[in-house]
Design a protein around this motif. Structure first.
Motif, PDB file in Angstrom:
ATOM      1  N   SER A   1      -9.958  26.594  15.281  1.00 44.70           N
ATOM      2  CA  SER A   1     -10.194  26.233  14.002  1.00 44.70           C
ATOM      3  C   SER A   1     -10.592  27.267  12.847  1.00 44.70           C
ATOM      4  N   ILE A   2     -10.782  28.560  13.466  1.00 43.31           N
ATOM      5  CA  ILE A   2     -11.003  29.653  12.672  1.00 43.31           C
ATOM      6  C   ILE A   2      -9.727  29.786  11.719  1.00 43.31           C
ATOM      7  N   ASP A   3      -8.826  29.371  12.194  1.00 47.40           N
ATOM      8  CA  ASP A   3      -7.549  29.497  11.194  1.00 47.40           C
ATOM      9  C   ASP A   3      -7.628  28.661   9.877  1.00 47.40           C
ATOM     10  N   PHE A   4      -8.664  28.002   9.851  1.00 43.44           N
ATOM     11  CA  PHE A   4      -9.062  27.130   8.583  1.00 43.44           C
ATOM     12  C   PHE A   4     -10.138  27.801   7.611  1.00 43.44           C
ATOM     13  N   LEU A   5     -10.250  28.991   8.156  1.00 43.70           N
ATOM     14  CA  LEU A   5     -11.325  29.911   7.271  1.00 43.70           C
ATOM     15  C   LEU A   5     -11.020  29.893   5.721  1.00 43.70           C
ATOM     16  N   THR A   6      -9.608  30.584   5.735  1.00 42.13           N
ATOM     17  CA  THR A   6      -8.937  30.764   4.412  1.00 42.13           C
ATOM     18  C   THR A   6      -9.197  29.474   3.428  1.00 42.13           C
ATOM     19  N   ARG A   7      -8.827  28.427   3.938  1.00 45.20           N
ATOM     20  CA  ARG A   7      -8.901  27.156   3.340  1.00 45.20           C
ATOM     21  C   ARG A   7     -10.606  26.915   2.880  1.00 45.20           C
ATOM     22  N   GLU A   8     -11.189  27.276   3.722  1.00 47.65           N
ATOM     23  CA  GLU A   8     -12.727  26.898   3.466  1.00 47.65           C
ATOM     24  C   GLU A   8     -13.360  27.765   2.343  1.00 47.65           C
ATOM     25  N   LEU A   9     -12.696  28.955   2.237  1.00 47.78           N
ATOM     26  CA  LEU A   9     -13.287  29.958   1.382  1.00 47.78           C
ATOM     27  C   LEU A   9     -12.629  29.597   0.045  1.00 47.78           C
TER      28      LEU A   9
ATOM     29  N   GLN B   1     -11.874  26.543  -1.008  1.00 51.49           N
ATOM     30  CA  GLN B   1     -12.770  25.149  -1.432  1.00 51.49           C
ATOM     31  C   GLN B   1     -13.913  25.722  -2.041  1.00 51.49           C
ATOM     32  N   LEU B   2     -14.543  26.658  -1.497  1.00 49.34           N
ATOM     33  CA  LEU B   2     -15.793  27.050  -2.038  1.00 49.34           C
ATOM     34  C   LEU B   2     -15.564  28.226  -3.293  1.00 49.34           C
TER      35      LEU B   2
ATOM     36  N   ILE C   1     -30.073  36.333   3.617  1.00 46.12           N
ATOM     37  CA  ILE C   1     -29.325  36.603   2.310  1.00 46.12           C
ATOM     38  C   ILE C   1     -29.230  35.446   1.727  1.00 46.12           C
ATOM     39  N   ALA C   2     -29.043  34.259   1.931  1.00 46.96           N
ATOM     40  CA  ALA C   2     -28.772  32.996   1.255  1.00 46.96           C
ATOM     41  C   ALA C   2     -30.127  32.676   0.608  1.00 46.96           C
ATOM     42  N   PHE C   3     -31.096  33.048   1.285  1.00 47.97           N
ATOM     43  CA  PHE C   3     -32.625  32.632   0.881  1.00 47.97           C
ATOM     44  C   PHE C   3     -32.725  33.304  -0.440  1.00 47.97           C
ATOM     45  N   ARG C   4     -32.419  34.851  -0.399  1.00 43.48           N
ATOM     46  CA  ARG C   4     -32.785  35.682  -1.544  1.00 43.48           C
ATOM     47  C   ARG C   4     -31.963  35.432  -2.886  1.00 43.48           C
ATOM     48  N   THR C   5     -30.424  35.002  -2.392  1.00 45.39           N
ATOM     49  CA  THR C   5     -29.630  34.888  -3.623  1.00 45.39           C
ATOM     50  C   THR C   5     -29.111  33.527  -3.819  1.00 45.39           C
ATOM     51  N   GLY C   6     -29.008  32.672  -2.929  1.00 38.80           N
ATOM     52  CA  GLY C   6     -28.559  31.432  -3.274  1.00 38.80           C
ATOM     53  C   GLY C   6     -26.903  31.413  -3.076  1.00 38.80           C
ATOM     54  N   LEU C   7     -26.459  32.492  -2.258  1.00 34.04           N
ATOM     55  CA  LEU C   7     -25.089  32.448  -2.056  1.00 34.04           C
ATOM     56  C   LEU C   7     -24.676  31.600  -0.974  1.00 34.04           C
ATOM     57  N   PRO C   8     -23.533  30.869  -1.003  1.00 35.75           N
ATOM     58  CA  PRO C   8     -22.947  30.081  -0.106  1.00 35.75           C
ATOM     59  C   PRO C   8     -22.628  30.630   1.228  1.00 35.75           C
ATOM     60  N   GLN C   9     -22.861  29.929   2.415  1.00 38.48           N
ATOM     61  CA  GLN C   9     -22.287  30.828   3.740  1.00 38.48           C
ATOM     62  C   GLN C   9     -21.318  29.966   4.363  1.00 38.48           C
TER      63      GLN C   9
ATOM     64  N   ARG D   1     -29.440  26.615   4.275  1.00 35.31           N
ATOM     65  CA  ARG D   1     -28.603  25.702   5.124  1.00 35.31           C
ATOM     66  C   ARG D   1     -27.092  26.198   4.834  1.00 35.31           C
ATOM     67  N   PRO D   2     -26.122  26.442   5.923  1.00 36.68           N
ATOM     68  CA  PRO D   2     -24.677  26.886   5.559  1.00 36.68           C
ATOM     69  C   PRO D   2     -24.102  25.878   5.093  1.00 36.68           C
ATOM     70  N   LYS D   3     -22.938  26.136   4.114  1.00 39.56           N
ATOM     71  CA  LYS D   3     -22.012  24.958   3.404  1.00 39.56           C
ATOM     72  C   LYS D   3     -21.228  24.541   4.541  1.00 39.56           C
TER      73      LYS D   3
END
Length: 356
Positions: free
Chosen positions: A23-31, A33-34, A108-116, A149-151
């Motif tokens: 399922s790591i092959d779907f990483l590009t798709r997930e990026l 979509q975000l 990092i997300a806690f400090r920035t709000g960036l999606p994970q 929480r990770p997206k």
């Protein structure tokens, strides 16, 4: 069957899960979509080579790799990573690995709000929570915030076959600890209790298979599935004395995270057992035993886990210090916490005794 004769509240967590071999092959798709185009990959030194390969595979959207994540998420390491986030104008984080990698990503997300986007390679379960434990000045402080929480979580079973048996066992016991405490949490509910029982059942069946053959995909799949369920439990209800002590011991004495959970869990469960009959009933079913605390101890020891906090590096004088710290910012617990009882709990775990 556990019954709930009083009202309860259940809040469903919002994380997208992609599960399965490859399922790591779907990483590009997930990026995509975000909408992420300037991504930082974080991990430990042990994941450096894999993460660099991933960076090449994903092309220009990966602007940097940071491979200095370590146990207990020290604030000093997070500050180093934050300098990369700022200098490269990062718009998202990909974490590959276990609790150390995921902890840094969350910090990092806690400090920035960036999606994970998180790709777990162990059974820690923290990827399913909005909880962050950070260490500074020998104290580990827990924080909770929805942006932690990770997206997206990608569970690729293939990435776990190389996890050494010793780490697989302690990581799996760590996950079981989440489910055990969720069963007797003051805010538990029927959904979480059901997930917790199933998570424990899946892991205790999977770990012996992994110990016998680390590349057993059935064992690995069931362990990752169980870890996911236990992670949901961790992120949905309160934890109790076991997690309080693990955070205290890890942050104060720099003990290995999963190994500390493994050594301490049977004793924390034995401490609470007489005060939480419904949880014990579910654990008896999941473990097929009369005594869940002893069964968990025996399973971990049989599979080679170190069951003594002393052997994990905790000094004897730390027993009293840990006892005192357990009563600061206390977690809710089904049994009233008494200093002498908690001290005995820690002492038995330090000695590596089989719980009574």
């Amino acid at each position: 069957m556990q019954r709930f004769n009083t009202p309860f509240v259940y809040t469903s967590a919002q994380s997208r899960v992609v599960f399965g071999a490859g399922s790591i092959d779907f990483l590009t798709r997930e990026l995509d979509q975000l909408g992420l185009n300037k991504v930082l990959i974080v991990g430990t030194a042990g994941q450096r080579a894999f993460n660099e390969e991933l960076r090449l595979k994903l092309g220009g959207r990966i602007v940097a790799c940071f491979s200095e994540a370590v146990m207990h998420t020290p604030v000093s390491v997070t500050n180093e990573a934050m300098s990369i986030v700022e200098s490269h104008q990062v718009d998202g984080v990909v974490a590959v690995g276990g609790g150390s990698s995921i902890g840094l990503s969350k910090a990092i997300a806690f400090r920035t709000g960036l999606p994970q986007v998180v790709i777990p390679t162990t059974y820690a379960g923290s990827e399913m929570t909005a909880i962050l434990g950070e260490t500074e000045n020998e104290l580990k402080v827990t924080k909770s915030d929805p942006k932690i929480r990770p997206k997206v979580v990608i569970y690729d079973v293939n990435l776990t076959t190389g996890l050494p048996v010793a780490i697989s066992v302690t990581s799996g016991m760590n996950a079981i600890a989440h489910a055990v405490e969720a069963l007797y949490a003051h805010d538990t509910n029927p959904v979480i209790a059901t997930l917790a029982e199933e998570g424990v059942r899946s892991l205790v069946k999977a770990l012996p298979l992994i110990a016998a053959n680390p590349e057993d995909l059935d064992g690995r799949s069931n362990a990752l599935y169980g870890a996911w369920l236990c992670g949901i439990c961790l992120g949905s209800v309160s934890m109790a004395i076991h997690h309080k002590l693990c955070h205290t011991l890890g942050g104060t004495f720099n003990l290995p995270h999963a190994e500390t959970h493994t050594a301490l869990l049977p004793h924390a469960l034995a401490y609470n057992a007489g005060h939480t009959p419904q949880a014990i009933e579910r654990l008896r079913r999941a473990l097929d035993t009369i005594s869940p605390a002893q069964a968990l101890y025996d399973l971990a020891k049989k599979l080679g886990a170190q069951m003594s906090l002393k052997e994990l590096g905790m000094p004897e004088e730390g027993i009293q210090k840990a006892t005192e710290l357990a009563f600061k910012n206390m977690y809710p617990n089904p049994r009233t916490l008494e200093p002498e009882g908690v001290k005995v709990l820690i002492t038995h775990a330090w000695q590596g005794k089989r719980p009574l």
